[in-house]
Each structure stands twice: as structure tokens, then as C-alpha cells.
Design an enzyme around this catalytic site. Structure first.
Site, mmCIF file in Angstrom:
data_model
loop_
_atom_site.group_PDB
_atom_site.id
_atom_site.type_symbol
_atom_site.label_atom_id
_atom_site.label_comp_id
_atom_site.label_asym_id
_atom_site.label_seq_id
_atom_site.Cartn_x
_atom_site.Cartn_y
_atom_site.Cartn_z
ATOM 1 N N ALA A 62 0.836 -1.197 0.000
ATOM 2 C CA ALA A 62 0.000 0.000 0.000
ATOM 3 C C ALA A 62 0.873 1.250 0.000
ATOM 4 O O ALA A 62 1.993 1.245 0.500
ATOM 5 C CB ALA A 62 -0.911 0.000 1.220
ATOM 6 N N LYS A 66 -2.345 4.756 -4.216
ATOM 7 C CA LYS A 66 -3.320 5.024 -3.157
ATOM 8 C C LYS A 66 -4.763 4.976 -3.644
ATOM 9 O O LYS A 66 -5.644 4.480 -2.947
ATOM 10 C CB LYS A 66 -3.039 6.393 -2.530
ATOM 11 C CG LYS A 66 -1.782 6.451 -1.673
ATOM 12 C CD LYS A 66 -1.518 7.878 -1.200
ATOM 13 C CE LYS A 66 -0.286 7.959 -0.314
ATOM 14 N NZ LYS A 66 -0.532 7.418 1.034
ATOM 15 N N THR A 86 -3.423 3.792 1.362
ATOM 16 C CA THR A 86 -4.504 3.809 2.335
ATOM 17 C C THR A 86 -5.590 4.791 1.886
ATOM 18 O O THR A 86 -5.297 5.916 1.488
ATOM 19 C CB THR A 86 -3.972 4.193 3.724
ATOM 20 O OG1 THR A 86 -3.028 3.209 4.151
ATOM 21 C CG2 THR A 86 -5.077 4.295 4.733
ATOM 22 N N GLY A 114 0.640 11.318 5.185
ATOM 23 C CA GLY A 114 -0.563 11.619 5.959
ATOM 24 C C GLY A 114 -1.859 11.169 5.310
ATOM 25 O O GLY A 114 -2.871 11.884 5.370
ATOM 26 N N SER A 175 0.437 3.621 10.591
ATOM 27 C CA SER A 175 1.144 4.739 9.967
ATOM 28 C C SER A 175 1.574 5.727 11.046
ATOM 29 O O SER A 175 0.781 6.070 11.921
ATOM 30 C CB SER A 175 0.247 5.453 8.958
ATOM 31 O OG SER A 175 0.844 6.673 8.555
ATOM 32 N N LYS A 217 -2.442 -4.376 9.665
ATOM 33 C CA LYS A 217 -1.075 -3.940 9.372
ATOM 34 C C LYS A 217 -0.481 -3.266 10.602
ATOM 35 O O LYS A 217 -1.042 -2.309 11.135
ATOM 36 C CB LYS A 217 -1.036 -2.985 8.182
ATOM 37 C CG LYS A 217 0.391 -2.644 7.745
ATOM 38 C CD LYS A 217 0.438 -2.024 6.368
ATOM 39 C CE LYS A 217 1.878 -1.847 5.896
ATOM 40 N NZ LYS A 217 1.952 -1.308 4.523
#
EC number: 1.3.5.2
Length: 339
Positions: A62, A66, A86, A114, A175, A217
Site C-alpha cells: 500500500a 493510493k 490507504t 498523511g 502509519s 497492518k
């Protein structure tokens, strides 16, 4: 040869501009004769993971695509699957520029993107429009302005919308570039999230008469105890898979390099050993009950084999793909077939 030329040109450009150019070019050339510039035939090496059969064990991680704009082009390169995202419920611009940095001497990348994306509805349109039958996983997250305590609502919204169009769904709580997101990896917040997601999965499976596996994840920056707790939560909530790992906040092996002090998650070769250690520990804790997709610092076939040896059933590449090109897919698959 073509990739080396393209890489040389793009490495002279700003990293994010180069990324957009690459995705745009792949989108335009997919399903056209121009795929001969980057397409390749990969020998079959089927692998069964989470109840699904993939043509080979090498996927695109990923973050590269995106919004699912170039899925068919990545299929032409020979990936066994593509993980898009994501993606978040609503479109969001992500963090301020600049937010993507190369560490070329270390074959590393730092990003603080972000979760910039065009939103889940746009992604679904692209998933419907793809022309190939490649396995596509959808990596989902929460919007930046959604409080962490309400984060599960964003994940459930995304699940509802992508369920019929995903081979599997990856839940991203690791993340480092969304404030507070990694807190979802711990304690009651983790258990509440996984429980809500499992309940939603079973509801959707009953509604659509289709079971779509769910994977979690995780970050590499975890203690042994934290890995054990996550493993127990995955088993308790009957998750289908784990993806290890995301990027790291550590800077081991890159000190003194240009851009090394930029904030964000570090990926690529500097992450190799750390991610493999986490995979190994996670495999011990999961005791074979849940499969692991290994990702983080795979820059060669040898790196991938180390992930398999540590306990991964399948692998994903991103930074290594940027530095090595599509040939890395073939090298890993060939090594896997011989092991």
C-alpha cells in the site's frame, strides 16, 4: 533497460512529482501496446493465504497506488497482488509539502504523506473500472480529523464501501503520519477496534454471501510484549491475516545522510532487519494460526527469502521496487520457486 532510463530521469525530480508522473504514465499506458516497456511474464508460483490463492507471493505494498489508478499496469509487471490505499472515508490532502524524501545512499525513503487520497468512493470507481482480474487488497484508514476514539467508525465506513470490490481488506493502524493512529495498536482501543471490524465483516459476509478476509497492518516499532498483545487480539477476534510491517520512526543506519532528520516513517533497506525481527516474533506468537504478509526493506530476493524464513507466507515490496524496478518481482518469484 527502460526502467533504468526512467529511474534516472525521475530521480532528478522532486520525489512526489516523480511519483505522480509515474502513476499517471502507468494509468495512461495500461492495457495498451506500451505495456511492453515494463510488462513481463512471471513463472507461476501459486500461494494460498487467508483462503485466497495468489498467482505468486509478491505483492505491491500500500502507498504506491493510493487511489487504485494504475492497477492494470502493475498487473502487467507481474505482481501477484496489489494493495491499494490507504484510503479514508472522505478525501483529504494529507500533510504539508515537502513530505517525501529519498535517502539514495541507503536505498531508503522517508515519508510523512498523511493518508493523502481522493476518498473511498473514488477508489471504488477505479476498482470497478479495472480490466484485469488481479487480486486487489484495499488498505483502509481513518481521516485525520476523526478523533481516535471514534476511529473505528471510519474503518467500518470504508469496509462497507469496498467489501464487494476487494480480495481482502487491510486495516492500517500503524502509519506514523496520522496523529494518534498508532495508539489503536494498544489495549482497549485495539480490542474494541478489532471486535467491531470482525462483527462488521461477518455482517457483510452474510449480507453479500461472500467472505472477504481482513488483515491488520502493524508497526515495526513494537516491544516483544506489544507484539504478543497484538497477536493475542488477532487470535481472539479471529482475524484472517497480519501484515508486518509499516515504516519505522527509528533512524538506524541513516544518520548523517541528507534528509535523514526529516520527520516521518523510514522505509527501504534501513528497515530490512527490524521488520524481519518483528515478523519472526509475530510468527512465534501467532503459532501458525494466522498467516503473515511480510513487508519492509525487501531490496533483493535474499531479503524476501529472509522474510519467508522468519514466518511470512507472502511478501510485498514498495521502496525496493522504486530502487530496483520490476525485475525485483521476477527475482523474488524465481528464488521462491527454488526454495
Amino acid at each position: 533497460m527502460f526502467y533504468k532510463i526512467a529511474q534516472k530521469v525521475m530521480f532528478q525530480m522532486d520525489p512526489e512529482r516523480a511519483h505522480h508522473l509515474a502513476i499517471g504514465s502507468l494509468k495512461m499506458t495500461a492495457n495498451s501496446p506500451l505495456t511492453c516497456l515494463y510488462g513481463q511474464t512471471i513463472a507461476p508460483a501459486p500461494v494460498s493465504v487467508m483462503g485466497l490463492t495468489f498467482p505468486n507471493p509478491v505483492g505491491l505494498a500500500a502507498g504506491m497506488d493510493k487511489d487504485g489508478e494504475s492497477i492494470d499496469a502493475f498487473h502487467a509487471m507481474g505482481f501477484g497482488h496489489v494493495e491499494v490505499g490507504t484510503v479514508t472515508p472522505r478525501p483529504q490532502p494529507g500533510n504539508d509539502l515537502p513530505r517525501l524524501f529519498r535517502l539514495k545512499p541507503a536505498k531508503g525513503i522517508i515519508n510523512r504523506m498523511g493518508f493523502n487520497n481522493k476518498g473511498v468512493d473514488n477508489l471504488v470507481k477505479n476498482l470497478i473500472a479495472k480490466k484485469t482480474n488481479i487480486m486487489v487488497g484495499v488498505n483502509i484508514g481513518k481521516n485525520k480529523d476523526t478523533p481516535v476514539e471514534q476511529g473505528k467508525d471510519d474503518y467500518l465506513i470504508c469496509m462497507d464501501k469496498v467489501y464487494l470490490h476487494a480480495a481482502y481488506i487491510a486495516v492500517n493502524i500503524s502509519s506514523p503520519n496520522t496523529p494518534g493512529l498508532r495508539s489503536l495498536q494498544y489495549g482497549d482501543l485495539l480490542d474494541e477496534l478489532l471486535s467491531a471490524i470482525k462483527t462488521k465483516q461477518l455482517e457483510l459476509a452474510e449480507k453479500h454471501k461472500k467472505y472477504v478476509p481482513i488483515a491488520l497492518k502493524i508497526a515495526p516499532d513494537l516491544t516483544i510484549e506489544e507484539i504478543e498483545n497484538i497477536a493475542q487480539a488477532l487470535i481472539k477476534n479471529k482475524f484472517d491475516g497480519a501484515i508486518a510491517t509499516n515504516t519505522t520512526l527509528t533512524r538506524d543506519g541513516v544518520s548523517g545522510l541528507a534528509n535523514a532528520n526529516e520527520s516521518g516513517g523510514l522505509s527501504g533497506k534501513p528497515l530490512t532487519e527490524l521488520s524481519t525481527k518483528v515478523i519472526k516474533q509475530l510468527a512465534i506468537c501467532l503459532k501458525g494460526q494466522i498467516p503473515i504478509i511480510g513487508v519492509g526493506g525487501i531490496n533483493s530476493a535474499e531479503d524476501a527469502l529472509a522474510k519467508f524464513d522468519a514466518g511470512a507466507t507472502m511478501v510485498q515490496i514498495y521502496s525496493g521496487f522504486i530502487y530496483q524496478g520490476p525485475k525485483l518481482i521476477k527475482e523474488i518469484v524465481n528464488a521462491y520457486r527454488l526454495k
